[in-house]
Design a protein around this motif. Structure first.
Motif, mmCIF file in Angstrom:
data_model
loop_
_atom_site.group_PDB
_atom_site.id
_atom_site.type_symbol
_atom_site.label_atom_id
_atom_site.label_comp_id
_atom_site.label_asym_id
_atom_site.label_seq_id
_atom_site.Cartn_x
_atom_site.Cartn_y
_atom_site.Cartn_z
ATOM 1 N N LEU A 192 1.011 -0.886 0.127
ATOM 2 C CA LEU A 192 0.368 -0.327 -0.213
ATOM 3 C C LEU A 192 1.115 1.397 -0.132
ATOM 4 O O LEU A 192 0.155 2.136 -0.660
ATOM 5 N N PHE A 193 1.910 1.278 1.287
ATOM 6 C CA PHE A 193 2.577 2.219 0.966
ATOM 7 C C PHE A 193 3.765 2.826 -0.415
ATOM 8 O O PHE A 193 3.562 3.610 -1.323
ATOM 9 N N GLY A 194 3.972 1.700 -0.593
ATOM 10 C CA GLY A 194 4.664 1.617 -2.294
ATOM 11 C C GLY A 194 3.850 1.769 -3.582
ATOM 12 O O GLY A 194 3.921 2.535 -4.110
ATOM 13 N N VAL A 241 11.970 3.830 3.779
ATOM 14 C CA VAL A 241 12.503 2.717 3.660
ATOM 15 C C VAL A 241 11.698 2.294 5.624
ATOM 16 O O VAL A 241 10.590 1.287 5.906
ATOM 17 N N LEU A 242 12.233 3.115 6.433
ATOM 18 C CA LEU A 242 11.538 2.689 7.747
ATOM 19 C C LEU A 242 9.624 2.955 7.984
ATOM 20 O O LEU A 242 9.280 2.103 8.457
ATOM 21 N N ASN A 243 9.424 3.488 6.886
ATOM 22 C CA ASN A 243 8.045 3.787 6.876
ATOM 23 C C ASN A 243 7.399 3.041 7.027
ATOM 24 O O ASN A 243 6.243 2.531 6.598
ATOM 25 N N PHE A 244 8.140 1.431 6.498
ATOM 26 C CA PHE A 244 7.555 -0.157 5.400
ATOM 27 C C PHE A 244 6.879 -0.603 7.019
ATOM 28 O O PHE A 244 6.266 -1.563 6.628
ATOM 29 N N VAL A 245 8.029 -0.057 7.959
ATOM 30 C CA VAL A 245 7.445 -0.699 9.009
ATOM 31 C C VAL A 245 7.377 -0.076 10.667
ATOM 32 O O VAL A 245 6.962 -0.511 11.502
ATOM 33 N N ALA A 246 6.266 1.107 9.856
ATOM 34 C CA ALA A 246 6.053 2.019 11.012
ATOM 35 C C ALA A 246 4.455 0.988 11.567
ATOM 36 O O ALA A 246 4.377 1.422 12.641
ATOM 37 N N MET A 247 3.481 0.566 10.732
ATOM 38 C CA MET A 247 2.854 0.344 11.018
ATOM 39 C C MET A 247 2.799 -1.539 12.045
ATOM 40 O O MET A 247 2.201 -0.939 13.075
#
Length: 247
Positions: free
Chosen positions: A38-40, A217-223
């Motif tokens: 989704l973020f991609g 990059v880190l935003n992908f592990v935010a959830m």
């Protein structure tokens, strides 16, 4: 003594540090995949739309404010990023709601092994998680639409990115805290009362989540990190309330 705001932000660091924990790893994987997809998609779509949107907003400025172009461009870029990331965060949380509830439940056993989370059938777990995510989304939309209009009002739109950032941070905190609190049957209205009573710590956590969503990059592990961090905050808050009751 660490301020409540910083204690809230520190909970997200706890979430990040536990992403690879052997008892959480399998529960982190699926929310991570959802976030990546989704973020991609959000980055691809947002990047293609951002340039045209910026040109339109700059063109609306009165002549006497054109000298602020150098300041407004970065502010509008930040605002667009916040809107894009938060919008896709809503979708990610709607899709990942049941999995995030399970992750919060498993994370709670790390922070409080004696915690008792009510057991529910799978269909009920999914229904409750999705309904709760929808309530939070409706709560967000009813407040976000008037705030978004601020971006289109000359002069006022200078302050709009800051207002939106504060609102986005608060909403992210509410959104992720709903998972550990919802697991205990605490409804959304009761949750909001608890958050208002613990405003600084809640806001500190939300600000940390917001910053994390803006880091490439880190935003992908935010959830998954935010779900674990929210669980840490919920358990910490429960312990604080328990100590206060003993006094």
């Amino acid at each position: 003594m660490i301020s409540p705001f910083l204690r809230g932000a520190r909970c997200l660091l706890t979430g990040l540090s536990l992403l690879g924990h052997e008892r959480l790893r399998s529960f982190v994987l699926l929310p991570l995949v959802i976030n990546l997809l989704l973020f991609g998609g959000g980055l691809w779509w947002g990047g293609s739309e951002l340039s045209a949107w910026l040109d339109a907003q700059i063109a609306k400025l009165p002549d006497w404010l054109h000298w602020l172009h150098w300041l407004l461009v970065p502010l509008l870029v930040a605002a667009a990023a916040l809107v894009t990331f938060y919008g896709f965060s809503i979708v990610a949380n709607l899709v990942g709601a049941p999995f995030n509830g399970w992750l919060a439940e498993r994370a709670e056993t790390l922070f409080d092994p004696a915690a008792q989370v009510p057991e529910r059938p799978l269909w009920q777990e999914v229904t409750i998680a999705f309904a709760s995510a929808l309530r939070a989304t409706l709560y967000f939309l009813l407040r976000a639409i008037p705030l978004l209009l601020l971006f289109f009002i000359p002069v006022v739109n200078i302050a709009a990115p800051f207002i939106w950032a504060a609102f986005g941070a608060w909403m992210l905190a509410l959104q992720y805290l709903d998972y550990p609190l919802g697991n205990h049957g605490i409804d959304f209205s009761e949750q909001r009362r608890a958050h208002r009573a613990d405003r600084a710590r809640t806001f500190g956590f939300g600000c940390a989540v917001l910053l994390l969503t803006l880091v490439p990059v880190l935003n992908f592990v935010a959830m998954p990190a935010a779900v674990i961090g929210a669980t840490a905050l919920a358990v910490e808050r429960r312990r604080t309330a328990g100590v206060a009751a003993l006094r």
